[in-house]
Design a protein around this motif. Structure first.
Motif, short mmCIF file in Angstrom:
data_model
loop_
_atom_site.label_atom_id
_atom_site.label_comp_id
_atom_site.label_asym_id
_atom_site.label_seq_id
_atom_site.Cartn_x
_atom_site.Cartn_y
_atom_site.Cartn_z
N VAL A 245 10.70 7.36 -6.31
CA VAL A 245 10.90 6.75 -7.62
C VAL A 245 9.66 6.93 -8.49
N PRO A 246 9.85 6.91 -9.82
CA PRO A 246 8.70 6.91 -10.73
C PRO A 246 8.22 5.48 -10.92
N ALA A 247 7.00 5.32 -11.41
CA ALA A 247 6.45 4.00 -11.66
C ALA A 247 5.41 4.08 -12.75
N LYS A 248 5.11 2.91 -13.33
CA LYS A 248 4.05 2.80 -14.32
C LYS A 248 2.87 2.11 -13.65
N MET A 249 1.72 2.76 -13.67
CA MET A 249 0.54 2.23 -12.98
C MET A 249 -0.46 1.67 -13.99
N GLU A 250 -0.86 0.44 -13.78
CA GLU A 250 -1.91 -0.15 -14.60
C GLU A 250 -3.26 0.45 -14.22
N ILE A 251 -4.06 0.75 -15.21
CA ILE A 251 -5.41 1.27 -14.97
C ILE A 251 -6.41 0.18 -15.33
N LYS A 252 -7.08 -0.33 -14.32
CA LYS A 252 -8.04 -1.40 -14.54
C LYS A 252 -9.46 -0.85 -14.53
N ASN A 253 -10.31 -1.51 -15.28
CA ASN A 253 -11.74 -1.14 -15.35
C ASN A 253 -11.93 0.29 -15.80
N ASP A 254 -10.96 0.79 -16.59
CA ASP A 254 -11.05 2.15 -17.15
C ASP A 254 -11.29 3.22 -16.08
N ARG A 255 -10.71 3.00 -14.91
CA ARG A 255 -10.84 3.99 -13.85
C ARG A 255 -10.04 5.24 -14.21
N LEU A 256 -10.71 6.38 -14.25
CA LEU A 256 -10.07 7.61 -14.65
C LEU A 256 -9.17 8.14 -13.54
N CYS A 257 -8.11 8.80 -13.93
CA CYS A 257 -7.25 9.46 -12.95
C CYS A 257 -6.77 10.77 -13.57
N ALA B 3 4.39 9.04 -9.49
CA ALA B 3 5.57 9.18 -8.64
C ALA B 3 5.21 8.69 -7.26
N ILE B 4 6.01 7.77 -6.74
CA ILE B 4 5.81 7.26 -5.38
C ILE B 4 6.75 8.07 -4.48
N LEU B 5 6.19 9.07 -3.83
CA LEU B 5 7.01 10.06 -3.13
C LEU B 5 7.79 9.46 -1.97
N ASP B 6 7.18 8.53 -1.22
CA ASP B 6 7.87 7.96 -0.06
C ASP B 6 9.06 7.10 -0.47
N LEU B 7 9.06 6.60 -1.70
CA LEU B 7 10.19 5.81 -2.20
C LEU B 7 11.10 6.65 -3.08
N CYS C 121 0.86 -1.19 0.00
CA CYS C 121 0.00 0.00 0.00
C CYS C 121 0.89 1.23 0.00
N MET C 122 1.05 1.84 -1.19
CA MET C 122 1.91 3.00 -1.34
C MET C 122 1.10 4.15 -1.93
N GLU C 123 1.35 5.35 -1.42
CA GLU C 123 0.67 6.52 -1.96
C GLU C 123 1.46 7.06 -3.15
N ALA C 124 0.77 7.29 -4.24
CA ALA C 124 1.41 7.80 -5.45
C ALA C 124 0.64 9.00 -5.96
N HIS D 163 -3.88 11.90 -6.03
CA HIS D 163 -3.19 10.94 -5.15
C HIS D 163 -3.97 9.64 -5.15
N VAL D 164 -3.27 8.55 -5.41
CA VAL D 164 -3.90 7.23 -5.45
C VAL D 164 -3.04 6.26 -4.63
N PHE D 165 -3.66 5.19 -4.16
CA PHE D 165 -2.94 4.15 -3.44
C PHE D 165 -2.71 2.98 -4.38
N VAL D 166 -1.47 2.52 -4.43
CA VAL D 166 -1.09 1.45 -5.34
C VAL D 166 -0.32 0.38 -4.58
N ARG D 167 -0.13 -0.76 -5.25
CA ARG D 167 0.65 -1.84 -4.65
C ARG D 167 1.63 -2.37 -5.68
N TYR D 168 2.66 -2.98 -5.17
CA TYR D 168 3.72 -3.55 -6.00
C TYR D 168 3.16 -4.65 -6.90
#
Length: 270
Positions: free
Chosen positions: A233-245, A227-231, A204-207, A250-255
């Motif tokens: 580093v940049p990252a590539k986030m998968e968008i499932k179910n066409d959820r808009l961003c 961008a995962i600020l606490d780490l 559970c990481m805030e990005a 700020h979103v919560f993501v996982r490894y």
């Protein structure tokens, strides 16, 4: 003449430094002193007509009317603006350039006509050493017409060469840092999977979204840069179910996985 074989993994300590926390106290005093020295050097060259390679940057642009004024009004006491606010305003920061003209440097607050010459790190930057040679030659020169060691033609070619080399070296450095950062996280995740009962912060990481969603040729689904600020580093986030961003959201993501190689990549999912 004596080959050695190294095995195992180096002992690493993972740290994330926030610029806002570093830009205080003695560090701030040294930083401001260095900026002042670079401004003095530029004026030294300007007043004597001596060619010098200057670093310049223009004012960022904002896509919305009155957006720049809104950004400035949200500055914190130390002058910083939250990254989410900057992203939501769609700020475009022009790339810096090297020039022989005394152009301004907006990010540092140097006005047009004064210029900014890097002179404070001659042991690690060749351009700074060149500036020192120009200053020394001018101070040691007699009343003759030749008060500079490098003429405008040489300095123009040097600025062009430095621009190209710095861009390439910066990309190599970024990939190098990302490789070891992601290797550390990959090993962390592997160790965490052997102890599922322990808390794993990678679950559970805030990005913060840094780029608009785009189609990905690998995943065949929309992805967004975050961008995962606490780490740090940049990252590539998968968008499932066409959820808009949205930018700055700020979103919560996982490894999910890490791909190493010439272009290391951290993949996360919501």
């Amino acid at each position: 003449s004596h080959p050695s074989l190294f095995t195992g993994f180096p002992q690493l300590t993972y740290e994330v430094e926030h610029q806002q926390n570093m830009d205080v106290g003695a560090r701030r005093m040294v930083s401001e002193s260095m900026k002042a020295a670079c401004r003095v050097a530029s004026r030294f060259f300007r007043d004597r007509g001596i060619p010098a390679m200057r670093r310049a940057s223009s004012m960022p642009t904002v896509s919305t009317e009155g957006g720049w004024e809104t950004l400035l009004s949200q500055r914190q006491p130390d002058g910083y603006v939250p990254i989410s606010t900057i992203l939501q305003a769609a700020v475009t920061v022009p790339r810096g350039e090297y020039t022989l003209q005394p152009k301004g440097h907006y990010a540092i607050g140097v006005p047009d006509g004064e210029g900014y010459v890097r002179v404070t790190s001659p042991l690690r930057r060749y351009g700074d050493l060149v500036a020192h040679w120009q200053i020394k030659h001018a101070l040691a020169a007699t009343d003759g017409p030749q008060t500079h060691l490098f003429d405008e033609t040489w300095m123009t070619a040097f600025a062009r060469e430095v621009t190209a080399k710095e861009l390439g070296l910066r990309q190599i450095e970024r990939r190098h840092e990302h490789f070891w950062t992601f290797k550390f996280l990959e090993r962390w995740q592997a160790a965490a999977e052997t102890h599922p009962d322990r808390h794993n912060p990678l679950d559970c990481m805030e990005a913060v979204v840094t780029r608009e969603p785009d189609a990905d040729t690998v995943f065949h689904r929309p992805t967004a840069r975050v961008a995962i600020l606490d780490l740090g580093v940049p990252a590539k986030m998968e968008i499932k179910n066409d959820r808009l961003c949205r930018l700055g959201e700020h979103v919560f993501v996982r490894y999910k996985e890490i791909k190493l190689g010439t272009a290391p990549e951290l993949i996360v999912s919501r």
